[in-house]
Design a protein around this motif. Structure first.
Motif, PDB file in Angstrom:
ATOM      1  N   PHE A 201       0.867  -1.189   0.000  1.00  0.00           N
ATOM      2  CA  PHE A 201       0.000   0.000   0.000  1.00  0.00           C
ATOM      3  C   PHE A 201       0.904   1.240   0.000  1.00  0.00           C
ATOM      4  N   THR A 202       1.693   1.405  -1.052  1.00  0.00           N
ATOM      5  CA  THR A 202       2.731   2.437  -1.068  1.00  0.00           C
ATOM      6  C   THR A 202       2.181   3.798  -1.478  1.00  0.00           C
ATOM      7  N   ALA A 203       2.944   4.846  -1.131  1.00  0.00           N
ATOM      8  CA  ALA A 203       2.567   6.197  -1.540  1.00  0.00           C
ATOM      9  C   ALA A 203       2.539   6.311  -3.058  1.00  0.00           C
ATOM     10  N   GLY A 204       3.475   5.623  -3.716  1.00  0.00           N
ATOM     11  CA  GLY A 204       3.497   5.661  -5.181  1.00  0.00           C
ATOM     12  C   GLY A 204       2.255   5.050  -5.798  1.00  0.00           C
ATOM     13  N   ARG A 205       1.789   3.937  -5.224  1.00  0.00           N
ATOM     14  CA  ARG A 205       0.577   3.306  -5.747  1.00  0.00           C
ATOM     15  C   ARG A 205      -0.630   4.220  -5.558  1.00  0.00           C
ATOM     16  N   ILE A 206      -0.699   4.900  -4.409  1.00  0.00           N
ATOM     17  CA  ILE A 206      -1.803   5.830  -4.163  1.00  0.00           C
ATOM     18  C   ILE A 206      -1.737   7.007  -5.137  1.00  0.00           C
TER      19      ILE A 206
ATOM     20  N   LEU B  98      -8.022   0.079  -7.102  1.00  0.00           N
ATOM     21  CA  LEU B  98      -6.865  -0.236  -6.275  1.00  0.00           C
ATOM     22  C   LEU B  98      -6.713  -1.740  -6.096  1.00  0.00           C
ATOM     23  N   LEU B  99      -7.819  -2.430  -5.830  1.00  0.00           N
ATOM     24  CA  LEU B  99      -7.777  -3.875  -5.600  1.00  0.00           C
ATOM     25  C   LEU B  99      -7.742  -4.682  -6.895  1.00  0.00           C
TER      26      LEU B  99
ATOM     27  N   ASP C 105      -2.003  -4.528  -9.310  1.00  0.00           N
ATOM     28  CA  ASP C 105      -2.979  -3.994  -8.367  1.00  0.00           C
ATOM     29  C   ASP C 105      -2.607  -4.441  -6.962  1.00  0.00           C
ATOM     30  N   LEU C 106      -3.250  -3.809  -5.980  1.00  0.00           N
ATOM     31  CA  LEU C 106      -2.902  -4.059  -4.583  1.00  0.00           C
ATOM     32  C   LEU C 106      -3.197  -5.497  -4.172  1.00  0.00           C
ATOM     33  N   LEU C 107      -4.321  -6.047  -4.587  1.00  0.00           N
ATOM     34  CA  LEU C 107      -4.664  -7.405  -4.177  1.00  0.00           C
ATOM     35  C   LEU C 107      -3.666  -8.420  -4.735  1.00  0.00           C
TER      36      LEU C 107
ATOM     37  N   ALA D  47      -5.786   6.552   5.219  1.00  0.00           N
ATOM     38  CA  ALA D  47      -5.932   8.008   5.310  1.00  0.00           C
ATOM     39  C   ALA D  47      -5.392   8.740   4.081  1.00  0.00           C
ATOM     40  N   PRO D  48      -4.208   8.385   3.550  1.00  0.00           N
ATOM     41  CA  PRO D  48      -3.729   9.100   2.364  1.00  0.00           C
ATOM     42  C   PRO D  48      -4.675   8.964   1.165  1.00  0.00           C
ATOM     43  N   LEU D  49      -5.263   7.781   0.993  1.00  0.00           N
ATOM     44  CA  LEU D  49      -6.192   7.591  -0.112  1.00  0.00           C
ATOM     45  C   LEU D  49      -7.480   8.373   0.118  1.00  0.00           C
TER      46      LEU D  49
END
Length: 386
Positions: free
Chosen positions: A90-95, A137-138, A191-193, A338-340
């Motif tokens: 769940f990285t800042a870059g992915r968000i 995201l997933l 993706d995150l999943l 929270a960032p997302l």
């Protein structure tokens, strides 16, 4: 439901800690003042593990093991292990890579309602936007996105007239996540999943995820990521519409929106209470000793309106110093998403204000309906005209 802040103000003024009947009628302790809530949020003597609870106390809604092995029910070291693993994915870059897709989705939703002149902003905008984002995201394909809103509503704000609906929702979620994880194992994507499945399947050490933990983590990301963000977007929009002077500031300088989001989430955030906790030993809080195993409810809504921490707390002030607000938690259980949520709310408000310069409530404030939940603070509908 319409004025929780008035109730919590009276409780806060009467004392820092109160023994109450919880949402299910079982006894609990509610903590109301900023300093006590902040300290308790980070106190390791307050456990999230339901096995620490006394029999007969309030524990929140029950989930099967495949969905219950999540971060909201864990203490260290399991919490530390899983939080570390999910943070790797769940990285800042992915968000940040979601910024453009979020804006495209927001614009498309506004395109759909623009010709009408009137809309329910929850159904047309605040709810479908986070559903689309969390599915992106997933890695959930658009054609496979079921009724997440119906599922979460059934758990957070159950309908007394439909007592079996929550159980049906849980069954639907179990089936959905089981199929989705199997699909991602067979055909992983960017993706995150897929990243979490790789963490689960490629790690042979003691810190690997169990299968229940993997499914529970996917459930928590979807559930919390959707539920909290839809409330935040709706509540923030309503707050601005009720404060035209503050709204005018944002229209004049949209670059202020990111900092404004912090005051908006403090002023009327998506969670009235933090997840329930259980003292591992008899624990003094605010001068009151809470017995071990009893349920403690930390009132975020009371803490962020504590006048000893935030002067004139019931006033929306986009110039306010909001440092240290607790609306998204504090300590090791601070909101993972929270960032997302911030990113989505910034973009949602920016696109909305840019598109509709004469946006206004379409009903008196007193006619707005709130979700029947003591935990989630959110609107059922938000009728607007533009």
């Amino acid at each position: 439901m319409a004025d929780p802040y008035g109730l919590y103000a009276r409780l806060r003024e009467a004392g820092p800690v109160h023994r109450i009947a919880g949402p299910d009628g079982r006894p609990a302790w509610v903590v109301t003042r900023y300093d006590d809530v902040r300290q308790a949020l980070a106190d390791p003597r307050l456990s999230l593990d339901k096995r620490r609870a006394r029999p007969g106390g309030y524990q929140g809604f029950a989930l099967p093991p495949a969905l219950d092995a999540n971060l909201l029910n864990m203490d260290p070291p399991d919490h530390t292990r899983i939080r570390r693993l999910v943070t790797q994915a769940f990285t800042a870059g992915r968000i940040e890579r979601l910024r453009e897709p979020v804006r495209r989705t927001a614009d498309a939703l506004l395109d759909g309602i623009a010709p009408d002149g009137r809309a329910d902003l929850v159904a047309a905008y605040a709810a479908p936007l986070p559903i689309a984002v969390i599915c992106e995201l997933l890695g959930v394909p658009p054609q496979d996105r079921p009724d997440f809103r119906g599922w979460t509503d059934a758990l957070v704000a159950p309908d007394p007239a439909r007592p079996g609906r929550a159980k049906e929702a849980i069954g639907s979620m179990l089936g959905f996540f089981g199929r989705l994880i199997a699909h991602k194992r067979a055909e992983p994507g960017d993706d995150l999943l897929s990243a979490l499945i790789a963490v689960r399947d490629e790690n042979d050490g003691d810190d690997r995820l169990s299968e229940d933990e993997l499914m529970s983590l996917a459930f928590l990301i979807l559930f919390a990521g959707y539920e909290n963000t839809v409330q935040l977007i709706g509540n923030a929009t309503l707050a601005l519409l009720r404060h035209p002077g503050q709204l005018a500031k944002l229209r004049a300088d949209p670059a202020r929106i990111p900092s404004a989001v912090e005051e908006l989430v403090r002023y009327d955030g998506p969670a009235l209470l933090a997840i329930r906790r259980f003292p591992v030993d008899d624990l003094p809080i605010g001068g009151v000793t809470v017995p071990a195993g009893e349920t403690v409810l930390l009132s975020l809504a009371a803490a962020v309106r504590d006048p000893l921490r935030f002067p004139e707390p019931d006033r929306l002030d986009l110039d306010r110093d909001t440092a240290g607000h607790l609306a998204l938690g504090h300590g090791i259980h601070y909101c993972l998403g929270a960032p997302l949520a911030r990113l989505e709310t910034e973009i949602a408000l920016g696109a909305l204000l840019e598109r509709f310069p004469r946006l206004a409530l379409d009903v008196p404030y007193s006619e707005l309906r709130w979700r029947p939940s003591t935990r989630a603070r959110g609107l059922l509908t938000l009728p607007v005209r533009y």
